[in-house]
Design an enzyme around this catalytic site. Structure first.
Site, PDB file in Angstrom:
ATOM      1  N   ASP A 350      13.492  43.712 -41.686  1.00  0.00           N
ATOM      2  CA  ASP A 350      14.289  44.808 -41.143  1.00  0.00           C
ATOM      3  C   ASP A 350      14.238  46.045 -42.037  1.00  0.00           C
ATOM      4  OD1 ASP A 350      15.714  43.281 -43.062  1.00  0.00           O
ATOM      5  OD2 ASP A 350      17.564  44.311 -42.518  1.00  0.00           O
ATOM      6  N   GLU A 351      14.457  47.176 -41.441  1.00  0.00           N
ATOM      7  CA  GLU A 351      14.687  48.453 -42.129  1.00  0.00           C
ATOM      8  C   GLU A 351      13.646  48.757 -43.206  1.00  0.00           C
ATOM      9  OE1 GLU A 351      19.507  48.868 -41.791  1.00  0.00           O
ATOM     10  OE2 GLU A 351      18.749  47.492 -43.306  1.00  0.00           O
TER      11      GLU A 351
END
EC number: 3.2.1.52
Length: 536
Positions: A350-351
């Protein structure tokens, strides 16, 4: 007058420590709500003279009986004898099908019977039996010697096979005893997966013997600059063992290629050359568009990143073109997989804002193969679905519906953790003393009033592996903080994961979570008393 006081005290004692013969089984405050409850007249008297009779695979049942006796012993000061010959509390393992978590619980004047087709089903029947008892059974040293359990029958099975929670031990480290305490509460709620977020920008929390500086350097701090900490592999094995006794499977997560500053601070050779300037997150994020050119540069200086104690995200990445990166991941996955009996390994994903898109896709697809080669199935946050997922791999939906749909379109299942409903680190409202609110304010009703099978258009129940409630710990520093944010919402989310949507009802839940609150109070758990519930 003295006699009157004595009679009053006796009356109070009896009201506290026994349920009346006429009490209704369906009023016991079960959380999560069983599939079917039928109350009947009468009650079973539990006291130290009762015995437990086990039938079926004795080895599988001994641990469950020991668990049950430990719960009684803490409260009542005695354990019940057990054996295969006779007993008024009967535990019958009728088959050994791990996929079948259903159970039946029958309570009459003469006996209690728990039957199931798997040890897990028996264990969940025991949890329901404990909740059928007076709430004082969850307190220690009550002095009770006898009490009544209302008669009736319960037939029960879970809506989803994966019912989990996540503890982020990276932003703030939580010691083994706190993790065990959390596992105890998960078991009471029939949750069966604990996802441990073991690495992030602020700290690396698991010993990797082939890369010792990960903990020598990367574990030595946390958000706000505390001393951090980590699990030795022996610590981790103890968590795995303790969880298994409660039919909970540990899912380890090593977040990558982003959220990796602690690793980059430990081993500079993994660093592609973009370090975080102190207090200058905005400058770094503005450089995302030119990140690909910087990563491809020929004059990169690979220096160890500085340890990071802030809360911002998205600035770190492993070098996805570097062979050493995959040697590192191979070693990390191998060492953790060897001490993880469960089927899943979480790869994060993620991210990763400063990883070029093509590099990200290449990285995720290569890491999936490493995880598969070590006998595990990958789970990743929903961004991983922008790559080609291996068959059977799972995308954990937290943010973008289009990513979840990409996973389903590839034939993969979804683990539902929508931040607006399931993130336990979100504040209840604007007055909540800790927590964040970037996704939403999540009061108790919001955590309860949603259906995973209808939450995202185009994703049905058959596409969903299960439900997980994550607790991120940017603002959580200790067990008290954990309890305040987690309870009572974890009870709501456990019911979303276990009970069929057709039977769930907010008014019913409010009355049952009130009783659950009494159990928590008797255990000394400092939960949030939502104003939506009459806790008195």
């Amino acid at each position: 007058m003295k006699n009157l006081y004595a009679l009053a005290a006796l009356s109070l004692s009896l009201s506290l420590f026994s349920c009346n013969k006429g009490d209704n089984l369906s009023d016991r405050g079960f959380v999560p709500l069983p599939t079917q409850i039928s109350s009947s007249s009468g009650s079973f008297t539990l006291n130290a003279e009762q015995k437990i009779q086990i039938s079926g695979n004795e080895e599988s049942l001994r641990g469950i009986v020991s668990y049950f006796n430990q719960q009684l012993s803490k409260s009542l000061g005695f354990e019940l004898e057990s054996g295969t010959e006779s007993g008024s509390i009967k535990i019958e393992l009728e088959a050994n099908n791990p996929e079948d978590e259903s159970y039946e619980l029958t309570i009459s004047d003469e006996e209690i019977l728990i039957s199931a087709n798997s040890p897990a089903g028996i264990f969940y029947g025991v949890q329901t039996l404990l909740q059928a008892m007076p709430v004082e059974v969850f307190a220690e040293n009550t002095g009770m010697q006898s009490f009544e359990i209302p008669a009736g029958e319960i037939q029960d099975n879970p809506a989803y096979s994966y019912r989990g929670s996540m503890l982020d031990v990276s932003r703030h480290f939580l010691p083994v005893e706190d993790v065990k305490h959390y596992l105890d509460q998960m078991a009471n709620l029939k949750l069966n997966y604990l996802h441990l977020h073991l690495s992030d920008d602020q700290g690396w929390r698991i010993e990797i013997k082939s890369w010792p500086q990960l903990t020598e350097i990367g574990a030595q701090t946390e958000v706000g600059g505390g001393e951090g900490g980590f699990f030795t592999q022996e610590d981790y094995k103890e968590i795995v063992r303790y969880a298994a006794e409660r039919f909970i499977t540990i899912v380890p997560e090593i977040d990558m290629p982003g959220h990796t500053n602690a690793a980059l601070a430990s081993y500079g050779d993994l660093n592609p050359g973009i370090n975080l300037p102190d207090g200058d997150f905005e400058t770094v994020t503005k450089s995302v568009d030119k990140a690909e050119d910087e990563f491809k540069g020929s004059n990169i200086t690979r220096e160890a990143a500085e340890l990071y104690t802030g809360r911002e995200v998205g600035f770190s990445t492993l070098d996805t073109d570097l062979d050493l990166t995959y040697e590192f991941i191979e070693d990390v996955v191998r060492e953790i997989a060897e001490i993880t009996p469960g089927p899943y390994f979480h790869i994060g994903g993620d991210e990763s804002h400063v990883t070029a898109k093509d590099d990200y896709v290449y990285f995720i697809e290569r890491v999936q193969e490493i995880v598969r080669d070590h006998g595990k199935t990958s789970i990743g946050w929903d961004e991983v679905a922008t790559s080609k997922l291996l068959p059977g791999n799972v995308a954990q939906f937290w943010a973008l519906e289009e990513n979840a749909k990409l996973a389903v379109d590839q034939g993969n299942q979804i683990l539902m953790s929508p931040a607006k409903k399931a993130y336990l680190d979100m504040q209840y409202d604007s007055t909540t003393r800790i927590g964040l609110h970037w996704a939403a304010y999540i009061e108790l009703d919001s955590a309860y009033l949603w259906d995973p099978a209808t939450y995202v258009d185009g994703i049905s129940k058959s596409d969903i592996l299960g439900v997980e409630a994550p607790l991120w710990t940017e603002t959580v520093e200790n067990r008290a903080d954990t309890e305040y944010l987690v309870f009572p919402r974890l009870g709501a989310l456990a019911e979303v994961a276990w009970s069929p949507a057709s039977s769930r009802d907010w008014e019913s839940f409010k009355s049952r979570i009130r009783v659950m609150g009494q159990r928590w109070e008797n255990q000394g758990i400092g939960f949030y008393k939502s104003p939506l519930v009459n806790w008195e």
